[in-house]
Scaffold this active site. Structure first.
Site, PDB file in Angstrom:
ATOM      1  N   HIS A 163      -0.586  -7.035  -2.022  1.00 31.73           N
ATOM      2  CA  HIS A 163      -1.427  -6.221  -2.919  1.00 31.73           C
ATOM      3  C   HIS A 163      -1.027  -4.750  -2.828  1.00 31.73           C
ATOM      4  O   HIS A 163      -1.505  -4.018  -1.949  1.00 31.73           O
ATOM      5  CB  HIS A 163      -2.896  -6.411  -2.549  1.00 31.73           C
ATOM      6  N   HIS A 218       0.081  -1.136  -5.227  1.00 30.85           N
ATOM      7  CA  HIS A 218       0.222  -0.431  -6.505  1.00 30.85           C
ATOM      8  C   HIS A 218       1.422   0.500  -6.388  1.00 30.85           C
ATOM      9  O   HIS A 218       1.358   1.498  -5.679  1.00 30.85           O
ATOM     10  CB  HIS A 218      -1.053   0.355  -6.824  1.00 30.85           C
ATOM     11  N   LEU A 219       2.511   0.144  -7.072  1.00 28.85           N
ATOM     12  CA  LEU A 219       3.726   0.960  -6.991  1.00 28.85           C
ATOM     13  C   LEU A 219       3.739   2.077  -8.033  1.00 28.85           C
ATOM     14  O   LEU A 219       4.580   2.967  -7.976  1.00 28.85           O
ATOM     15  CB  LEU A 219       4.973   0.080  -7.118  1.00 28.85           C
ATOM     16  N   ARG A 220       2.824   2.002  -9.015  1.00 23.95           N
ATOM     17  CA  ARG A 220       2.557   3.099  -9.978  1.00 23.95           C
ATOM     18  C   ARG A 220       3.629   3.329 -11.044  1.00 23.95           C
ATOM     19  O   ARG A 220       3.383   4.077 -11.981  1.00 23.95           O
ATOM     20  CB  ARG A 220       2.304   4.427  -9.252  1.00 23.95           C
ATOM     21  N   ASP A 280      -3.762  -3.180  -0.441  1.00 23.73           N
ATOM     22  CA  ASP A 280      -4.256  -2.513  -1.650  1.00 23.73           C
ATOM     23  C   ASP A 280      -3.758  -1.060  -1.669  1.00 23.73           C
ATOM     24  O   ASP A 280      -4.490  -0.138  -2.064  1.00 23.73           O
ATOM     25  CB  ASP A 280      -5.792  -2.581  -1.740  1.00 23.73           C
TER      26      ASP A 280
HETATM   27 ZN   LIG Z   1      -8.720  -4.342  -6.992  1.00 21.53          ZN
END
Ligand SMILES: [Zn+2]
Length: 444
Positions: A76, A78-80, A321
């Site tokens: 999980h 977020h590499l953006r 995350d």
């Molecule tokens: Zn989430």
């Protein structure tokens, strides 16, 4: 893109005398690991190696006193990129990953444009290949534009390489759409990852609803905002036979529902984030925006239930995350600050800490960040066995270091663990036998 000695073709790399942790067999033993052609060629009792032959381009690395594990898998992240390169790029994200011993990351679809079509999936994979560090496994959107209205075309994205679908960052509020997502995803054998949050109940809340939110005068999000969605989606998983994966589970009631669903044979898996295992809503007391995330940090009772769920197998995996945000998005009033924290570089020591606190034995703890997430997503990594891909982390379990945001490799600095003393660090990371991270000089 290659750096350091490679173990491709005829070249051999031998890791000598480390404590090899096998999270599948749940064993740890002192052994030599030989890598050839990017794969694990042998794991033999230490010292049993025939004499190393320099003429065969054999590189030997002394890893006595260190742990050898599969490279970590963070399901999980977020590499953006594309769209939010000022927060993180794929290149900076995978650099942060390997620094933390993480050699596989699954990245969420909430980019701009959204990863809801094969072109974006291919773009991500292309950028990851250019960076040449951790492996990147894209997660496609459930709905077009994450708008929660129209199901994205899973087939094309699956052909392009997605390993799951999720509208993470947003809940799928329409139960009928969630039903179809579970049905459609099972055609491709992939899970639907659930950001379980009822929007109406979460309303304009900015932290967990409880004693601390009352004291601070901040609008709260009740744990029930998560629970009602977990309950709904378990019912839909039962109906469809689809694989539901609950992301960043945070409430005691949700853990109990997942436990019961699994006992009933429903296909539900779950992950928990390190910050929910280590922090509570008390961390918000100073209006610390690096303690603001969705789902919010909850009570000590919730945190303890998450730990029990992790130990008894209700919760399969630990996932960060990792959610980088620019300084300007966090250096502001609590209510307007962005949700989320970075985590790739602190996952490993916090996982080892669970062993020192006797919550999990070492192989079981390593399993939560290697073979378990890999199993959920069907990845070829996360295991350390003969014939498997040589994605490996070499860990100094006793190396102490202090989290300093300016020293993190991620482009953003929003860690909730600033100033914490961590124990354990990846000194070496290998992807397919190639050294992608090396800080052996830091030791001793
Ligand atoms: Zn989430």
């Amino acid at each position: 893109m290659s750096e350091g000695p490679a173990a491709n073709g005829s070249e051999e790399l031998v890791l000598l005398g480390g404590t090899v942790v096998d999270p599948v067999a749940r064993t740890e033993r002192v052994a030599d690991v030989t890598i050839r052609g990017g794969r694990i060629q042998s794991i033999t009792p230490a010292g049993a190696q025939p004499k190393l032959r320099p003429e065969n381009h054999c590189t030997a690395i002394d890893v006595r006193g260190l742990m050898v594990t599969p490279g970590l898998v963070d399901m999980h992240v977020h590499l953006r990129e594309p769209g939010f390169e000022y927060k993180e790029t794929i290149a900076s994200g995978v650099r942060a990953a390997v620094t933390g011993g993480v050699t596989s990351v699954a990245c969420m679809a909430n980019t701009r444009p959204v990863n809801d079509c094969p072109a974006v999936t291919r773009f991500i994979l292309e950028k990851a290949k250019e960076a040449g560090l951790a492996r990147v496994f894209p997660i496609g959107a459930v709905s077009v534009g994450l708008a929660g209205e129209q199901l994205a075309a899973f087939g094309g994205m699956h052909d392009a390489g997605i390993v799951a679908v999720s509208d993470d960052g947003h809940p799928v509020m329409d139960a009928e759409l969630m039903r179809r997502a579970l049905e459609c995803a099972s055609l491709f054998g992939i899970p639907v990852i659930d950001h379980a949050e009822d929007r109406a109940l979460a309303c304009n809340g900015v932290m967990h609803e409880g004693a601390v939110s009352l004291k601070l005068g901040l609008p709260g999000i009740p744990a029930a905002a998560e629970d009602v969605m977990v309950g709904r989606d378990i019912a839909l998983a039962r109906l469809t036979g689809g694989h539901l994966h609950v992301a960043h589970i945070s409430s005691a009631t949700s853990v109990e529902m997942v436990r019961e669903a699994r006992q009933a044979g429903i296909r539900v898996t779950a992950e928990v984030s390190p910050h929910h295992l280590w922090l509570t809503d008390a961390a918000v007391e100073e209006y610390n925006t690096n303690a603001k995330m969705a789902p919010p940090l909850r009570t000590a009772g919730d945190r303890d239930a998450l730990r029990v769920g992790l130990a008894d197998g209700t919760i399969d995996a630990i996932a960060t995350d990792h959610a980088p945000h620019h300084r300007d998005e966090k250096d502001c009033e609590f209510q307007s600050a962005a949700n989320g924290v970075v985590g790739l570089e602190t996952l490993l020591p916090l996982t080892l800490r669970l062993v020192r606190e006797s919550l999990l034995d070492l192989p079981s703890a390593i399993a939560k960040v290697t073979c378990e997430p890999a199993r959920i997503l069907g990845l070829p990594t996360g295991r350390l066995e003969v014939g498997r891909l040589a994605d490996v982390a070499v860990i100094d379990p006793d190396l102490e270091w202090t989290v300093r945001r300016e020293k993190l490799r991620t482009k953003s600095k929003n860690t909730p663990f600033e100033g914490w003393t961590m124990r354990g660090r990846a000194v070496l990371a290998l992807v397919e036998g190639r050294i992608v991270h090396d800080e052996r000089e830091r030791r001793g």
